[in-house]
Design a protein around this motif. Sequence first.
Motif, PDB file in Angstrom:
ATOM      1  N   ILE A  73       0.825  -1.204   0.000  1.00 22.80           N
ATOM      2  CA  ILE A  73       0.000   0.000   0.000  1.00 22.80           C
ATOM      3  C   ILE A  73       0.857   1.251   0.000  1.00 22.80           C
ATOM      4  CG2 ILE A  73      -1.629   1.342   1.391  1.00 22.80           C
ATOM      5  CD1 ILE A  73      -2.869  -1.340   2.274  1.00 22.80           C
ATOM      6  N   GLY A  74       1.923   1.258   0.801  1.00 27.54           N
ATOM      7  CA  GLY A  74       2.782   2.444   0.864  1.00 27.54           C
ATOM      8  C   GLY A  74       3.402   2.773  -0.475  1.00 27.54           C
ATOM      9  N   ARG A  75       3.861   1.737  -1.184  1.00 30.51           N
ATOM     10  CA  ARG A  75       4.435   1.973  -2.513  1.00 30.51           C
ATOM     11  C   ARG A  75       3.369   2.507  -3.467  1.00 30.51           C
ATOM     12  NH1 ARG A  75       8.186  -2.474  -5.300  1.00 30.51           N
ATOM     13  NH2 ARG A  75       9.710  -1.365  -3.986  1.00 30.51           N
ATOM     14  N   ALA A  76       2.176   1.931  -3.433  1.00 26.72           N
ATOM     15  CA  ALA A  76       1.104   2.380  -4.324  1.00 26.72           C
ATOM     16  C   ALA A  76       0.749   3.842  -4.063  1.00 26.72           C
ATOM     17  CB  ALA A  76      -0.128   1.495  -4.142  1.00 26.72           C
ATOM     18  N   ILE A  77       0.725   4.229  -2.792  1.00 24.84           N
ATOM     19  CA  ILE A  77       0.437   5.627  -2.449  1.00 24.84           C
ATOM     20  C   ILE A  77       1.529   6.538  -2.988  1.00 24.84           C
ATOM     21  CG2 ILE A  77       0.220   7.279  -0.543  1.00 24.84           C
ATOM     22  CD1 ILE A  77      -0.991   4.912   1.092  1.00 24.84           C
ATOM     23  N   ALA A  78       2.791   6.160  -2.762  1.00 18.31           N
ATOM     24  CA  ALA A  78       3.915   6.975  -3.232  1.00 18.31           C
ATOM     25  C   ALA A  78       3.885   7.138  -4.752  1.00 18.31           C
ATOM     26  CB  ALA A  78       5.234   6.342  -2.786  1.00 18.31           C
ATOM     27  N   THR A 133      -7.043  -3.809  -4.006  1.00 18.00           N
ATOM     28  CA  THR A 133      -5.644  -3.772  -4.422  1.00 18.00           C
ATOM     29  C   THR A 133      -4.967  -2.606  -3.720  1.00 18.00           C
ATOM     30  OG1 THR A 133      -6.106  -2.288  -6.267  1.00 18.00           O
ATOM     31  CG2 THR A 133      -6.270  -4.663  -6.696  1.00 18.00           C
ATOM     32  N   PRO A 134      -3.638  -2.615  -3.624  1.00 21.27           N
ATOM     33  CA  PRO A 134      -2.957  -1.454  -3.040  1.00 21.27           C
ATOM     34  C   PRO A 134      -3.310  -0.149  -3.748  1.00 21.27           C
ATOM     35  CG  PRO A 134      -1.454  -3.306  -3.141  1.00 21.27           C
ATOM     36  CD  PRO A 134      -2.702  -3.737  -3.873  1.00 21.27           C
ATOM     37  N   ASP A 135      -3.472  -0.191  -5.073  1.00 21.90           N
ATOM     38  CA  ASP A 135      -3.792   1.035  -5.795  1.00 21.90           C
ATOM     39  C   ASP A 135      -5.190   1.535  -5.454  1.00 21.90           C
ATOM     40  OD1 ASP A 135      -2.918   3.018  -7.870  1.00 21.90           O
ATOM     41  OD2 ASP A 135      -4.760   2.295  -8.836  1.00 21.90           O
ATOM     42  N   LEU A 136      -6.110   0.633  -5.160  1.00 23.16           N
ATOM     43  CA  LEU A 136      -7.446   1.059  -4.736  1.00 23.16           C
ATOM     44  C   LEU A 136      -7.360   1.828  -3.428  1.00 23.16           C
ATOM     45  CD1 LEU A 136     -10.474   0.839  -5.492  1.00 23.16           C
ATOM     46  CD2 LEU A 136     -10.586  -1.151  -3.983  1.00 23.16           C
TER      47      LEU A 136
END
Length: 300
Positions: free
Chosen positions: A27-32, A229-232
């Motif tokens: 999730i952290g990577r997707a947010i970044a 998903t992390p991007d969601l």
Amino acid sequence: MVRLPYTGPVAHKRGRVVLVTGAGSGIGRAIALRQAAAGDIVLATDIDLAAAEQTAKLADGACHAYALDVRDPEQWNALADTVIAGFGVPDILVNNAGIALGGAFLEQSPQDWEKIMAINVHGVVHGCTIIGSKMVQRGQPGHIVVIASGAAWTPNRVAPSYAVSKAAALMVAESLRTELAPKNIGVSAVCPGVTRTQLAANATLVGAASTEEVRSNFAAVQSRYSFATPDLVARAVQRAIRFDLAIVPVNFDATLAWVLHRVSPGLMRWICAIPTMELAETTARVATDRLSRISFHGQV
């Protein structure tokens, strides 16, 4: 400047400085990555510097990697000094770093509790206190996001300390929101349900749960019931910042848990006591159907 209702304090600011913890994966990577693609200057932090650097390489935009153990306030202070010297006070802080710990409540040791609370709760407190105070001193709009979890309102027989830690993180966000609102700093809690990450695979398992077979099953359950998903989750973070939302459940399972927790806590506890995921899911769907008919059609 007067901002319109239902817009966040930094919703329309361009080139925002965004600090994300636990940005080395999931999730952290997707947010970044999503914030960098939106034109923000992202400061990707992780206890694993190499992982944070990989996130920076993948970013389509400005993204800088830093090592940070969120448990250590000294590291937080040092990072704050470095970041402010190079980029100014962050406009947005996303407290995402977290771990999972599986095992029955009575089998978890004081050390197990100290470990998960140090990261999932104290890490959030350190970030909010140190970066939040810099935001207040600057006297300009800002936003703080806490990645909590649908587990925050889900009594949990599989990972009770995780649920407790996320409930505490949620209350950190809600309490801080009331304090910082007059200073034009928004605070949001984003609460994902089961998400396709390595959280279960990397979880610490204790007691009877501490076998590779259980770990494999734990990861398989996460994979099977991953509605997000992390991007969601990253998109939910953007929505929380844009509209200054207090609590954002992500996807079906977290929203369902939130509704059941508010409408019938007793029913929620009963569902969570069911020993198998299949039975719990079936029971939850039946309960939701009945609740929706009561709410919207006035009959069972």
